[in-house]
Design a protein around this motif. Structure first.
Motif, short mmCIF file in Angstrom:
data_model
loop_
_atom_site.label_atom_id
_atom_site.label_comp_id
_atom_site.label_asym_id
_atom_site.label_seq_id
_atom_site.Cartn_x
_atom_site.Cartn_y
_atom_site.Cartn_z
N ARG A 1 0.83 -1.21 0.00
CA ARG A 1 0.00 0.00 0.00
C ARG A 1 0.86 1.26 0.00
N ALA A 2 1.91 1.28 0.79
CA ALA A 2 2.79 2.45 0.79
C ALA A 2 3.43 2.64 -0.57
N ASN A 3 3.85 1.55 -1.20
CA ASN A 3 4.47 1.66 -2.51
C ASN A 3 3.48 2.10 -3.58
N ALA A 4 2.23 1.65 -3.47
CA ALA A 4 1.21 2.13 -4.41
C ALA A 4 0.97 3.63 -4.23
N THR A 5 1.00 4.09 -2.98
CA THR A 5 0.83 5.52 -2.70
C THR A 5 2.02 6.32 -3.24
N LEU A 6 3.23 5.79 -3.07
CA LEU A 6 4.42 6.46 -3.59
C LEU A 6 4.39 6.52 -5.12
N THR A 7 3.93 5.46 -5.76
CA THR A 7 3.83 5.45 -7.22
C THR A 7 2.89 6.54 -7.71
N ALA A 8 1.75 6.70 -7.03
CA ALA A 8 0.80 7.74 -7.42
C ALA A 8 1.34 9.14 -7.13
N THR A 9 2.02 9.29 -6.02
CA THR A 9 2.53 10.60 -5.62
C THR A 9 3.69 11.06 -6.52
N LEU A 10 4.54 10.11 -6.89
CA LEU A 10 5.69 10.44 -7.74
C LEU A 10 5.38 10.12 -9.20
N ALA A 11 4.23 10.60 -9.66
CA ALA A 11 3.75 10.23 -10.99
C ALA A 11 4.74 10.59 -12.09
N ARG B 1 1.96 16.40 -0.18
CA ARG B 1 0.97 16.33 -1.27
C ARG B 1 0.80 14.88 -1.73
N LEU B 2 0.63 14.00 -0.80
CA LEU B 2 0.47 12.59 -1.12
C LEU B 2 -0.79 12.35 -1.95
N CYS B 3 -0.71 11.43 -2.88
CA CYS B 3 -1.84 11.10 -3.75
C CYS B 3 -2.31 9.67 -3.47
N LEU B 4 -3.61 9.46 -3.61
CA LEU B 4 -4.16 8.11 -3.47
C LEU B 4 -3.86 7.32 -4.75
N PRO B 5 -3.70 6.00 -4.62
CA PRO B 5 -3.43 5.17 -5.81
C PRO B 5 -4.58 5.24 -6.81
N ALA B 6 -4.24 5.06 -8.08
CA ALA B 6 -5.27 5.00 -9.11
C ALA B 6 -6.08 3.71 -8.95
N VAL B 7 -7.35 3.77 -9.32
CA VAL B 7 -8.25 2.63 -9.19
C VAL B 7 -8.72 2.20 -10.57
N HIS B 8 -8.53 0.94 -10.89
CA HIS B 8 -9.03 0.42 -12.16
C HIS B 8 -10.49 0.01 -11.97
N GLU B 9 -11.28 0.26 -13.01
CA GLU B 9 -12.72 -0.01 -12.91
C GLU B 9 -12.99 -1.47 -12.58
N GLN B 10 -12.17 -2.39 -13.09
CA GLN B 10 -12.36 -3.81 -12.82
C GLN B 10 -12.27 -4.10 -11.33
N ALA B 11 -11.40 -3.35 -10.63
CA ALA B 11 -11.21 -3.59 -9.20
C ALA B 11 -12.45 -3.28 -8.39
N LEU B 12 -13.31 -2.38 -8.91
CA LEU B 12 -14.51 -2.01 -8.17
C LEU B 12 -15.48 -3.18 -8.02
N LYS B 13 -15.34 -4.19 -8.89
CA LYS B 13 -16.25 -5.35 -8.80
C LYS B 13 -16.07 -6.09 -7.49
N GLY B 14 -14.91 -5.94 -6.87
CA GLY B 14 -14.70 -6.59 -5.58
C GLY B 14 -15.29 -5.83 -4.41
#
Length: 710
Positions: A609-619, A654-667
């Motif tokens: 989760r931290a790495n996903a947040t870092l990926t979004a923040t350091l776009a 200025r931390l950013c939340l990870p991007a969400v793919h529409e397919q993931a919302l099915k869960g």
């Protein structure tokens, strides 16, 4: 019997003369006064610590002294099997004082339910989903049935609080409280957690600050979990490296012969594969996991409870307090996801006076060995995860509003919030969700009244809205039948993938050849064969390694040893892992490494989760297409120290939340009942670790030249 003199005399008589106890356990003594006073409480004790009795004996005393009538106590559990296991004990205890207990869940038939509705047992054992079903059912007069309700006991409360079933449970309890028109005492039973006070406050819901509450945990040091200063917790723990499932089966078959062994695996597929290999080695083996039929699991668990020289292989289904007899050994394949899970599993052993708690870890590969060592390092420091409810449960809010309209038939458009007494996300902040439900036809309006709309009927109305009472989306599976006997369920892709020769499945530790598939009714008919079966299950859930356990793996690579016994194989494998990862760790900073294949990776050791947040923040620097990884983040191959300095100068603010793919919302069940932006925001918040990401961005980083090892 010190601490028990205030219990009802009849209860106390049976404790001494029927159970033959010389006295109450410390938790049971400490729980008497707060529960008799009507306080909310969280009772903490290790597995087999007598938590059920600590709650029930004082409540039976109150029931007798105050003349409670009707169904006065609800005993809520996360698993039907656990309820089945508890019922005989609670029937015995309630009978001591001329009272009754009964069971209501999805496997209880119409006759049993009718008997409960007319007889109204004093204690009702149930699940949150069955409680919801009772509230919305046209066959249950819920106002009359729950009129005498006084107390809710939530067993294994930590298992609820960590996911959406916890939010669902709390919301249902708030509705029950309004229904009966009085505060309901809430008693949680839990294994040791890292944040007991916070867990108690969560359980109290809208009663926080207005109702007295107490954590009862005499086994803890000053009310807190033990730490490294107290030394490692007691237990005979050994870590071994075996390298494969076949080798694990060989070790299990050779060790501890004549003893009863419970083996935990982290997937259903692994349970099946190990179970089959143990049987081929002549080991009496039973299996338990969620995709086996109820009858298959029950037969296995009952046979295992009565046997001696045998093994039962299980997922987490046997982690909680289901009684499978007197265990000699617990064996763990690789590592559980949390220290808390390990404590539950360890607690299944050492219950006899002449035994100690024990667990043998068998690592299948280097990753499994590191994960086990990291988890055991945290455990030996006395650390246990805090139980943190998932953030932003907007989809549960939507479900609860629809369920309330089913329960009451119609609800005032300004009065619905009162059903949750302003609790959490179910208050004013839910207004946009209600507007969306109206706009999309999930709700309809007649003047000032809201009621179920046509879209809710279409999506959730099947079988009397049964799909509305469960908060998880289950992956589609096919029922597997041998004649009329149901064996379990399997992933449909096993029935559609191309195969050469006969199609064979592995289920219940045996191979089966597919003879016919009923695609319309989602049924698969099979016959037994000698081997060659495959096991597979998909899923919509996400399982991520945490910040704390990934950082613990880093500590192990840097040289920290958990205070457990290592075999020679484990010692050798760990030494090799440390040598391989040495260039990716540093004692006081993280490393950005240019690898031989051109990849530039920031070795954060921060968890998914931290790495996903870092990926979004350091776009501007991170590869947006990378899958979440626990140990590193892939950065631009052109990265320079100057670019890094500029990009991270204020990134922690200025931390950013990870991007969400529409397919993931099915869960995320009921996400369709939310506006798209709110559904995405809900899932993004759950995929993020803002604190972990901020900690990494605030630390020092060193750039390392091209690496030659991979």
């Amino acid at each position: 019997m010190s601490g028990a003199e205030d219990l009802d005399a009849v209860v106390l008589h049976h404790v001494v003369n029927t159970l033959g106890w010389p006295g109450l356990r410390p938790l049971q003594e400490a729980a008497v006064q707060p529960l008799l006073a009507g306080d909310d409480a969280l009772l903490l004790a290790p597995t087999a610590g007598g938590k059920t009795e600590a709650a029930v004996f004082p409540l039976l005393t109150r029931m007798t002294e105050h003349g409670w009538t009707g169904t006065a106590v609800l005993y809520v559990c996360p698993l039907k099997a656990l309820l089945n296991n508890l019922l005989p004990r609670l029937e015995t205890y309630t009978a001591w004082v001329g009272r009754s207990a009964a069971l209501w869940h999805g496997d209880v038939g119409a006759t049993g339910r009718k008997k409960i509705l007319t007889g109204r047992p004093d204690v009702l054992l149930t699940t949150p989903e069955s409680l919801e079903a009772m509230l919305v059912s046209a066959n249950v007069d819920h106002r009359a049935f729950f009129a005498g309700l006084r107390t809710i006991v939530v067993d294994e409360v930590h298992a609820f609080a960590g996911d959406d079933r916890g939010w669902h449970l709390l919301a249902v309890l708030e509705r029950l409280q309004r229904l009966v028109g009085r505060p309901l005492q809430r008693v949680g039973l839990s294994a040791t957690v890292g944040n007991p006070e916070a867990l108690l406050e969560w359980l109290q819901g809208s009663g926080v600050g207005s109702r007295p509450g107490r954590v009862v945990a005499p086994h803890l040091f000053d009310g807190q979990a033990p730490t490294a200063a107290h030394g490692p917790p007691p237990g005979d723990i050994q870590l071994d490296y075996v390298g494969s499932v076949g080798n694990a089966a060989t070790v299990i078959a050779a060790l501890h012969r004549g003893e009863k062994r419970l083996v935990f695996c982290e997937s259903r597929r692994l349970v099946e594969e190990l179970g089959e290999k143990l049987r081929t080695k002549g080991v009496t083996t039973f299996l338990s996991h969620a995709s086996l039929s109820v009858d298959e699991r029950r037969r296995a668990e009952e046979a295992f409870a009565d046997a001696r020289d045998c093994v039962i292989v299980s997922t987490s289904t046997l982690e909680l307090g289901i009684d499978v007899g007197d265990l000699d050994r617990v064996i763990q394949i690789d590592a559980p996801a949390t220290v808390a899970s390990f404590l539950q599993r360890l607690g299944r052993t050492g219950r006899r006076a002449d035994t100690v708690r024990n667990c043998l870890f068998l690592a299948l590969d280097e990753a499994g060995l590191l994960a086990a060592a990291a988890m055991l390092h945290q455990w030996s420091q006395g650390w246990v995860e805090p139980v943190v409810p998932p953030p932003e449960p907007r989809h549960i809010v939507a479900q609860q509003i629809l369920a309330l309209c089913l329960q009451e038939h119609q609800v005032g458009d300004r009065l619905w919030k009162e059903w949750w007494a302003g609790f959490g996300h179910f208050g004013q902040s839910a207004e946009p969700i209600v507007r969306h439900l109206l706009d999309e036809g999930y709700l309809d309006r007649d003047g000032d009244m809201l009621f179920i709309g046509p879209e809710a009927e279409r999506r959730f109305g099947h079988r009397h809205f049964m799909n509305l009472t469960a908060v998880f989306t289950a992956a589609p599976e096919f029922t597997v039948l041998n004649g009329l006997a149901e064996i379990g369920k399997t992933d449909p892709t096993l029935l559609t993938e191309e195969v050469s020769g006969p199609r064979r499945l592995l289920l219940a530790g045996r191979s089966w050849q597919v003879t016919y598939v009923d695609w319309k009714r989602r049924r698969c008919f099979v016959e037994p064969v000698d081997g060659g079966g495959r096991a597979k299950w998909g899923g919509v859930g996400l399982s991520f390694t945490s910040y704390a356990l990934t950082r613990a793996a880093r500590e192990v690579v840097l040289g920290a040893d958990p205070q457990v016994r290592f075999t020679g194989r484990a010692t050798s494998c760990l030494a090799e892992a440390r040598e391989r990862f040495a260039q990716y760790v540093h004692p006081d900073r993280t490393l950005i490494v240019r690898h031989s294949d051109g990849d530039v990776r920031w070795w954060t050791w921060a968890g998914h989760r931290a790495n996903a947040t870092l990926t979004a923040t350091l776009a501007s620097l991170a590869d947006p297409a990378q899958r979440p990884n626990a140990c590193w983040v892939r950065l631009s191959p052109d990265l320079t120290p100057q670019m890094w300095k500029q990009a991270t100068a204020d990134a922690g603010q200025r931390l950013c939340l990870p991007a969400v793919h529409e397919q993931a919302l099915k869960g995320l069940k009921f996400s369709t009942a939310l506006p798209q932006r709110l559904a995405e925001a809900t899932l993004a918040a759950r995929l993020a670790d803002l604190d972990g990401a901020a900690a990494l961005l605030g630390g020092q980083v060193r750039f390392v030249g091209q690496s030659t090892a991979e």
